[in-house]
Design a protein around this motif. Structure first.
Motif, mmCIF file in Angstrom:
data_model
loop_
_atom_site.group_PDB
_atom_site.id
_atom_site.type_symbol
_atom_site.label_atom_id
_atom_site.label_comp_id
_atom_site.label_asym_id
_atom_site.label_seq_id
_atom_site.Cartn_x
_atom_site.Cartn_y
_atom_site.Cartn_z
ATOM 1 N N UNK A 1 0.701 -1.162 -0.056
ATOM 2 C CA UNK A 1 0.237 -0.090 -0.033
ATOM 3 C C UNK A 1 0.702 1.369 -0.016
ATOM 4 N N UNK A 2 2.077 1.094 0.515
ATOM 5 C CA UNK A 2 2.833 2.238 0.427
ATOM 6 C C UNK A 2 4.327 2.102 0.357
ATOM 7 N N UNK B 1 0.035 -8.884 -13.729
ATOM 8 C CA UNK B 1 -1.238 -8.608 -12.948
ATOM 9 C C UNK B 1 -0.859 -8.646 -11.675
ATOM 10 N N UNK B 2 -1.115 -7.730 -10.738
ATOM 11 C CA UNK B 2 -0.571 -7.916 -9.414
ATOM 12 C C UNK B 2 -1.878 -7.876 -8.359
ATOM 13 N N UNK B 3 -1.449 -8.799 -7.402
ATOM 14 C CA UNK B 3 -2.388 -8.605 -6.114
ATOM 15 C C UNK B 3 -1.672 -7.801 -5.068
ATOM 16 N N UNK C 1 -6.163 2.210 -3.118
ATOM 17 C CA UNK C 1 -5.561 3.296 -3.813
ATOM 18 C C UNK C 1 -4.435 2.841 -4.901
ATOM 19 N N UNK C 2 -3.693 1.908 -4.598
ATOM 20 C CA UNK C 2 -2.474 1.292 -5.480
ATOM 21 C C UNK C 2 -3.057 0.529 -6.647
ATOM 22 N N UNK C 3 -4.172 -0.193 -6.469
ATOM 23 C CA UNK C 3 -4.915 -0.741 -7.303
ATOM 24 C C UNK C 3 -5.643 0.303 -8.603
ATOM 25 N N UNK C 4 -6.029 1.475 -7.645
ATOM 26 C CA UNK C 4 -6.745 2.450 -8.901
ATOM 27 C C UNK C 4 -5.360 3.175 -9.708
ATOM 28 N N UNK C 5 -4.234 3.205 -9.000
ATOM 29 C CA UNK C 5 -3.234 3.805 -9.864
ATOM 30 C C UNK C 5 -2.736 2.977 -11.062
ATOM 31 N N UNK D 1 -3.658 1.641 -17.137
ATOM 32 C CA UNK D 1 -3.887 0.553 -17.962
ATOM 33 C C UNK D 1 -3.539 -0.800 -17.533
ATOM 34 N N UNK D 2 -3.271 -1.169 -16.312
ATOM 35 C CA UNK D 2 -2.700 -2.291 -16.166
ATOM 36 C C UNK D 2 -3.712 -3.162 -15.229
ATOM 37 N N UNK D 3 -3.602 -4.163 -14.821
ATOM 38 C CA UNK D 3 -4.510 -5.240 -14.036
ATOM 39 C C UNK D 3 -3.868 -5.277 -12.780
ATOM 40 N N UNK D 4 -4.902 -5.293 -11.765
ATOM 41 C CA UNK D 4 -4.652 -5.324 -10.220
ATOM 42 C C UNK D 4 -5.895 -5.648 -9.338
ATOM 43 N N UNK D 5 -5.719 -6.455 -8.233
ATOM 44 C CA UNK D 5 -6.854 -6.550 -7.184
ATOM 45 C C UNK D 5 -6.215 -6.275 -5.939
ATOM 46 N N UNK D 6 -7.267 -5.807 -4.951
ATOM 47 C CA UNK D 6 -6.625 -5.423 -3.591
ATOM 48 C C UNK D 6 -6.950 -6.772 -2.880
#
Length: 303
Positions: free
Chosen positions: A16-17, A33-35, A55-59, A64-69
């Motif tokens: 997260x930081x 793709x990032x968890x 917030x990092x997922x939103x970034x 244009x990337x893929x991520x899930x929190x």
């Protein structure tokens, strides 16, 4: 960007930081793709407000990337299992684990409470172990099913765990344990196509505000040596297929410097085929020490 992590699914804990966020963004920029795992606690491990993982997922998504929190506690069996399950349920696979979550409770040794000791070892050492255990179980099952993985683990150590750090007995012990865990995991998991390495980073984060007080402010221009983003390229490379053949190693990364650390090795030795007296053992030890290299200084120790 080179796309060195194209198609890979990556878990980054404590993302997260600081360093974890930088790693997550760097992997996403390279096609992963990032968890994004983060419990959202304060520097001392107490609950905090908001969702830094979200917030990092939103970034990442905005770029244009893929991520899930994932907001679970990776220092619990359930939390560690669920972060691995999140990767598998969301993306159908897991390729890379970056263990990064942690916090500090610094005290001089005689003032260090049992709770401060337990809390720091719990999140750093136990948190590394539990997620690694669940990821490794998945990769072992994949191997047994005939789907040999190209898996990577990057554990987060510290110079404190390599040399020690005054006022950080709990943190130093946890980080030293992570190095040993890395070596054992690299040996045990090689048969399953898993490479395991450790990184001792130095960067400007919440955890290092006091340590790097004189270099906290980024320069108005030029190279910002203490930016967390300087560490992430090595992490991404270690977490990619391009690092084939590199396992069981410990690196330091700070600014533009990358160092391969060389750990405990047998130095001067003397063997006697009879039991020594204490005085004889001491005399032998003195002679060996005279031939040995002097250890590097503990961080924060008076010269």
């Amino acid at each position: 960007m080179t796309g060195i992590a194209d198609g890979r699914v990556v878990i980054v804990t404590g993302a997260g930081r600081g360093l974890g966020r930088a790693h997550a963004l760097a992997f996403a920029a390279e096609g992963a793709r990032v968890v994004v795992n983060d419990l959202g606690v304060g520097l001392d491990g107490a609950p905090g407000a908001g969702s830094p993982a979200g917030r990092v997922v939103e970034e990442i998504r905005a770029a244009g990337g893929e991520a899930v929190a994932h907001g679970g506690d990776i220092a619990t069996e359930a939390g560690a299992a669920s972060v691995v399950a999140t990767a598998l349920e969301t993306y159908g696979r897991l390729d890379t684990l970056v263990n990064n979550a942690g916090f500090l409770r610094d005290r001089m040794l005689v003032n260090l409470d049992e709770d401060d000791w337990d809390a720091v070892l719990r999140v750093h050492l136990k948190g590394h172990f539990l997620v690694l255990k669940h990821a490794a179980a998945h990769w072992r099952a994949e191997t047994k099913a005939g789907r040999a993985p190209c898996a990577r683990v990057v554990n987060t150590g510290s110079g404190a765990g390599l040399l020690g750090s005054v006022g950080q007995a709990n943190y130093s012990a946890a980080k030293a344990g992570i190095v040993a865990l890395t070596l054992v995991a690299a040996a045990e998991l090689a048969r399953y196509g898993v490479q395991v390495n450790a990184l001792a980073p130095a960067a400007r984060t919440r955890m290092t505000e006091r340590t790097f007080a004189e270099t906290m402010s980024a320069p108005a221009s030029g190279f910002d040596a203490m930016a967390p983003e300087n560490v992430s390229p090595l992490v991404v490379w270690l977490g990619s297929a391009a690092s084939a053949g590199v396992t069981g190693r410990v690196f330091e990364a700070e600014g533009g410097r990358i160092t391969v650390m060389e750990g405990w090795r047998r130095g001067p030795t003397a063997e006697e085929r009879a039991r020594r007296t204490p005085a004889e053992a001491g005399e032998t030890a003195r002679k060996l020490l005279a031939r040995a290299e002097s250890p590097q200084a503990v961080y924060g120790a008076e010269s």
